[in-house]
Scaffold this active site. Structure first.
Site, PDB file in Angstrom:
ATOM      1  N   HIS A 140     -34.268 -16.270 -26.711  1.00  0.00           N
ATOM      2  CA  HIS A 140     -35.030 -17.416 -26.091  1.00  0.00           C
ATOM      3  C   HIS A 140     -35.703 -17.028 -24.812  1.00  0.00           C
ATOM      4  O   HIS A 140     -36.638 -17.696 -24.559  1.00  0.00           O
ATOM      5  CB  HIS A 140     -34.134 -18.815 -26.164  1.00  0.00           C
ATOM      6  CG  HIS A 140     -33.999 -19.320 -27.564  1.00  0.00           C
ATOM      7  ND1 HIS A 140     -32.840 -18.820 -28.363  1.00  0.00           N
ATOM      8  CD2 HIS A 140     -34.734 -20.120 -27.946  1.00  0.00           C
ATOM      9  CE1 HIS A 140     -32.961 -19.574 -29.395  1.00  0.00           C
ATOM     10  NE2 HIS A 140     -34.231 -20.624 -29.376  1.00  0.00           N
ATOM     11  N   ARG A 164     -38.459 -28.069 -28.772  1.00  0.00           N
ATOM     12  CA  ARG A 164     -37.085 -27.696 -28.403  1.00  0.00           C
ATOM     13  C   ARG A 164     -36.443 -28.366 -27.297  1.00  0.00           C
ATOM     14  O   ARG A 164     -36.270 -28.178 -26.183  1.00  0.00           O
ATOM     15  CB  ARG A 164     -37.118 -26.193 -28.197  1.00  0.00           C
ATOM     16  CG  ARG A 164     -37.509 -25.118 -29.125  1.00  0.00           C
ATOM     17  CD  ARG A 164     -37.476 -23.561 -28.577  1.00  0.00           C
ATOM     18  NE  ARG A 164     -37.327 -22.559 -29.592  1.00  0.00           N
ATOM     19  CZ  ARG A 164     -38.701 -22.005 -29.977  1.00  0.00           C
ATOM     20  NH1 ARG A 164     -39.785 -22.243 -29.280  1.00  0.00           N
ATOM     21  NH2 ARG A 164     -38.627 -21.215 -30.707  1.00  0.00           N
ATOM     22  N   ARG A 221     -37.201 -31.551 -32.083  1.00  0.00           N
ATOM     23  CA  ARG A 221     -35.708 -31.072 -32.879  1.00  0.00           C
ATOM     24  C   ARG A 221     -34.622 -31.373 -32.252  1.00  0.00           C
ATOM     25  O   ARG A 221     -34.694 -31.533 -30.864  1.00  0.00           O
ATOM     26  CB  ARG A 221     -35.827 -29.336 -32.774  1.00  0.00           C
ATOM     27  CG  ARG A 221     -34.652 -28.795 -33.008  1.00  0.00           C
ATOM     28  CD  ARG A 221     -34.465 -27.367 -33.450  1.00  0.00           C
ATOM     29  NE  ARG A 221     -34.710 -26.572 -32.082  1.00  0.00           N
ATOM     30  CZ  ARG A 221     -34.737 -25.344 -31.912  1.00  0.00           C
ATOM     31  NH1 ARG A 221     -34.927 -24.750 -32.808  1.00  0.00           N
ATOM     32  NH2 ARG A 221     -34.914 -24.737 -30.823  1.00  0.00           N
ATOM     33  N   GLU A 235     -33.287 -21.836 -41.440  1.00  0.00           N
ATOM     34  CA  GLU A 235     -33.269 -20.422 -40.705  1.00  0.00           C
ATOM     35  C   GLU A 235     -31.970 -19.806 -41.026  1.00  0.00           C
ATOM     36  O   GLU A 235     -31.485 -18.770 -40.314  1.00  0.00           O
ATOM     37  CB  GLU A 235     -33.433 -20.911 -39.157  1.00  0.00           C
ATOM     38  CG  GLU A 235     -32.321 -22.071 -38.560  1.00  0.00           C
ATOM     39  CD  GLU A 235     -32.741 -22.448 -37.323  1.00  0.00           C
ATOM     40  OE1 GLU A 235     -33.525 -21.976 -36.375  1.00  0.00           O
ATOM     41  OE2 GLU A 235     -32.328 -23.627 -36.841  1.00  0.00           O
ATOM     42  N   ASN A 242     -37.016 -16.787 -36.642  1.00  0.00           N
ATOM     43  CA  ASN A 242     -36.412 -15.873 -35.792  1.00  0.00           C
ATOM     44  C   ASN A 242     -34.710 -16.198 -36.051  1.00  0.00           C
ATOM     45  O   ASN A 242     -34.225 -14.971 -36.046  1.00  0.00           O
ATOM     46  CB  ASN A 242     -36.484 -16.729 -34.102  1.00  0.00           C
ATOM     47  CG  ASN A 242     -37.824 -16.837 -33.616  1.00  0.00           C
ATOM     48  OD1 ASN A 242     -38.835 -16.312 -34.534  1.00  0.00           O
ATOM     49  ND2 ASN A 242     -37.841 -17.963 -33.078  1.00  0.00           N
ATOM     50  N   ASP A 243     -34.330 -16.883 -36.280  1.00  0.00           N
ATOM     51  CA  ASP A 243     -32.928 -17.004 -36.756  1.00  0.00           C
ATOM     52  C   ASP A 243     -32.663 -16.623 -38.187  1.00  0.00           C
ATOM     53  O   ASP A 243     -31.806 -16.016 -38.623  1.00  0.00           O
ATOM     54  CB  ASP A 243     -32.158 -18.553 -36.641  1.00  0.00           C
ATOM     55  CG  ASP A 243     -31.713 -18.892 -35.366  1.00  0.00           C
ATOM     56  OD1 ASP A 243     -31.443 -18.020 -34.694  1.00  0.00           O
ATOM     57  OD2 ASP A 243     -31.986 -19.844 -34.791  1.00  0.00           O
ATOM     58  N   ARG A 289     -30.126 -11.436 -32.043  1.00  0.00           N
ATOM     59  CA  ARG A 289     -31.485 -11.788 -31.576  1.00  0.00           C
ATOM     60  C   ARG A 289     -31.642 -11.210 -30.030  1.00  0.00           C
ATOM     61  O   ARG A 289     -32.695 -11.146 -29.327  1.00  0.00           O
ATOM     62  CB  ARG A 289     -32.134 -12.955 -31.998  1.00  0.00           C
ATOM     63  CG  ARG A 289     -31.489 -14.084 -31.506  1.00  0.00           C
ATOM     64  CD  ARG A 289     -32.274 -15.169 -32.184  1.00  0.00           C
ATOM     65  NE  ARG A 289     -33.470 -16.112 -31.526  1.00  0.00           N
ATOM     66  CZ  ARG A 289     -33.787 -17.000 -31.810  1.00  0.00           C
ATOM     67  NH1 ARG A 289     -33.077 -17.871 -32.625  1.00  0.00           N
ATOM     68  NH2 ARG A 289     -34.932 -17.645 -31.106  1.00  0.00           N
ATOM     69  N   CYS A 346     -41.905 -22.170 -37.970  1.00  0.00           N
ATOM     70  CA  CYS A 346     -42.141 -22.711 -36.497  1.00  0.00           C
ATOM     71  C   CYS A 346     -41.472 -21.348 -35.679  1.00  0.00           C
ATOM     72  O   CYS A 346     -41.389 -21.499 -34.419  1.00  0.00           O
ATOM     73  CB  CYS A 346     -41.337 -23.987 -36.176  1.00  0.00           C
ATOM     74  SG  CYS A 346     -39.784 -23.895 -36.270  1.00  0.00           S
TER      75      CYS A 346
HETATM   76  C1  PEP Z   1     -36.341 -20.131 -35.034  1.00  0.00           C
HETATM   77  O1  PEP Z   1     -35.037 -19.870 -35.183  1.00  0.00           O
HETATM   78  O2  PEP Z   1     -37.100 -19.391 -35.793  1.00  0.00           O
HETATM   79  C2  PEP Z   1     -36.781 -21.076 -34.349  1.00  0.00           C
HETATM   80  C3  PEP Z   1     -38.096 -21.715 -34.271  1.00  0.00           C
HETATM   81  O3  PEP Z   1     -35.786 -21.830 -33.561  1.00  0.00           O
HETATM   82  P1  PEP Z   1     -35.146 -21.045 -32.223  1.00  0.00           P
HETATM   83  O4  PEP Z   1     -36.031 -19.996 -31.876  1.00  0.00           O
HETATM   84  O5  PEP Z   1     -35.330 -22.136 -31.207  1.00  0.00           O
HETATM   85  O6  PEP Z   1     -33.844 -20.671 -32.569  1.00  0.00           O
HETATM   86 MG    MG Z   2     -33.663 -21.219 -34.554  1.00  0.00          MG
END
Ligand code: PEP
Ligand code: MG
Length: 573
Positions: free
Chosen positions: A193, A300, A336, A434, A457-458, A468, A505
């Protein structure tokens, strides 16, 4: 001495500036340069603050209540001695005079130097006294902040580059208000993040440099190349010139992209594509409007909860959500629900989490603390009167979690109704895909939800077992891994079959080199940081879905990384 460091470029562009070594104390302290004529006044302001704290110590010492622990007097005496030491009460004055900085900054710099000295002490008892130094310095800092000085002449003489060992997402939120030209860190992965926030600042940044903080000195001249993930310290004139040219070129390209702002976003064969924005704070909505986003695809909301010890009330949250909904003037706004845990920690979260990314995070945490979830959902629902608001549930893994979350949303609606408060009863509810389990079981989630949003991402973190936030495994992050591509494709196909909209996203949505692949896989809704929106739009405008479909099908069948790269190259040619 010139030297080069290699890391991971997490936000593109080039910056040239002087190194500013990071510490928490400094970030909280404002920094500005003073007119020569104001230096004496600034020194006097510092002396007054020290005097104020000294008086406070003496007063407390004189009024120690009966029955207070015997150590209290000794503790107060120790703090007074620290305050009176020349290192705290005199050295910052020299810094003010020599560097023309404000008193808060001088004190923060001096405190950091002292803490570093304490950390090197072998004796554990003495080493721990660094906390006392920090506490005393914080008191003086507070006294100074209560009596602001002169308006800044300018924030810094030259652009500066923040150099940190590590930065948390909470630090980055504060960082949003600081005018740095770039930032670099030793730790961190591409989709942490912290990296996502760095991208949202739209300034170059390089992470996973391992020992930049130790090697770089305060004031070193740095080139930050966010494209190739390189940092050059104290470059010679020829290299500097080369990077100035690259910087100009980059700016020119960004200017050109601006021209696409008002063009409709559709492919060469006329397929309309939704390009939405990801935001972290309500005020970021301006960036989304600036780039003409079709809506907010991911708000977020957890950033409203960071950097504080209390929880935001329903009213405070309602105002934040309403602001975004109103500003977007009828364009969709996907909010979210709270996604904390893992790298976004809060003071009230349980600390003893063995593996935070796999622990009580996001919806799991909310189901454990239903009152927090109910308060938030009530606030979101109330905001639904002011725009096209949607609710998005993060990190779903099992259907039981979804059922519980939906039941709580029902409960929130019932309580609003009972109180006669207005909201849109048909507010759509979506789920984030995710976790690989949710992607594979997308069908059952889709049946109970109004829409899906793929958090790549997750999804990548959990599919490839790569933390990550961990720079040691950041090189293994691979959005083109066949398992990842197949999970995305399966989710998109499921959504199409069940007529449930699906968007992406995660950071993949904002990577122009992946736009065609995602279009070919059937994606029609991309949500990304506003700074990437026009570069992705450029790709959309140049793409013909009919033409890219056959190549995409080949990517989906490929397994070898070289073959996938080769096909991607052809897709983007
Ligand atoms: C993701 O995991 O891709 C996502 C958009 O949420 P975050 O990056 O806030 O975990
Ligand atoms: Mg996520």
């Amino acid at each position: 001495m010139a030297f080069t460091l290699h890391g991971i470029g997490v936000s593109g562009g080039y910056a040239i500036g002087r190194a500013q070594l990071y510490s928490h104390a400094r970030l909280e302290a404002p920094h500005y340069v003073l007119h020569k004529g104001h230096l004496a006044e600034e020194v006097a302001r510092f002396e007054e603050a020290v005097e104020e704290v000294r008086a406070e110590f003496l007063n407390t010492r004189d009024h120690i209540p009966e029955g207070a622990p015997a150590e209290l007097a000794a503790f107060l005496d120790l703090h007074r001695m620290i305050l009176d030491d020349a290192m705290i009460s005199q050295a910052p004055k020299r810094l003010i005079r020599e560097t023309r900085c404000n008193a808060e900054w001088a004190l923060a710099q001096q405190t950091e130097a002292l803490i570093t000295q304490f950390e090197a002490i072998e004796d554990a008892y003495l080493r721990e006294r660094k906390h006392d130094v920090k506490q005393v310095a914080d008191k003086v800092l507070k006294a100074l902040m209560g009596h602001p000085g002169h308006a800044p002449l300018r924030v810094s003489e030259e652009p500066s580059v923040l150099v940190a060992h590590d930065l948390s997402p909470s630090d980055m939120v504060l960082f949003k208000r600081q005018p740095f030209a770039a930032f670099i860190t030793d730790l961190g992965g591409t989709t942490s993040h912290t990296a996502i926030l760095a991208r949202s600042l739209n300034i170059p940044s390089v992470m996973a440099l391992h020992n930049a903080r130790a090697l770089i000195q305060e004031g070193d001249l740095l080139i930050v190349d966010g494209v190739d993930g390189v940092v050059i310290a104290n470059p010679d004139a020829a290299i500097l010139e080369e990077y100035r040219l690259r910087q100009d070129q980059w700016r020119l390209e960004q200017q050109k992209l601006k021209r696409l702002k008002t063009s409709p976003s559709s492919t060469l064969d006329g397929v309309e594509i939704d390009l939405l924005a990801n935001i972290d704070l309500p005020q970021d909505v301006q960036d989304a409007l600036e780039e003409n986003a079709a809506g907010i695809g991911l708000f977020r909301s957890e950033f409203l909860f960071l950097n504080r010890t209390d929880l935001p009330s329903e009213e405070e949250q309602f105002e934040a959500y309403r602001h975004v909904a109103e500003q977007m003037q009828g364009r969709p706004v996907v909010i979210r629900t709270l996604d904390v845990g893992a790298d976004k920690s809060l003071p009230w979260l349980p600390q003893a989490c063995v593996n935070p990314a796999l622990g009580l995070r996001a919806i799991r945490l909310c189901l454990n603390e239903p009152q927090i979830f109910l308060t938030q959902v009530r606030a979101i629902l109330r905001a639904s009167r002011y725009g096209r608001v949607r609710i998005l549930i993060p990190m779903l893994a099992s259907l039981a979690e979804l059922d519980q979350a939906l039941a709580l949303i029902g409960q929130a609606k019932a309580s609003l109704q009972a109180e006669g408060l207005f909201f849109d009863a048909a507010t759509p509810v979506g789920g984030m895909i995710e976790v690989p389990a949710a992607a594979l079981a997308a069908e059952w989630f889709a049946r109970k939800l109004d829409f899906l949003s793929i958090g790549t991402n997750d999804l990548i973190q959990y599919t490839l077992a790569i933390d990550r936030t961990d720079d040691a495994v950041a090189h293994l992050y691979d959005p083109l891994h066949p398992a990842v591509i197949r999970l995305i494709h399966h989710t998109l196909a499921t959504g199409r079959r069940l007529r449930k909209p699906v968007s992406v996203c995660g950071e993949m949505a904002g990577e122009p080199r992946l736009t065609r692949l995602l279009l070919g896989m059937g994606l029609r809704s991309f949500s990304m940081h506003p700074a990437h929106l026009l570069a992705v739009k450029q790709q959309v405008l140049r793409s013909h879905i009919g033409e890219i479909a056959p190549l995409t099908a080949k990517v989906l069948k490929a397994g070898e990384p070289e073959r996938i790269q080769q096909l991607l190259g052809r897709l983007n040619a």
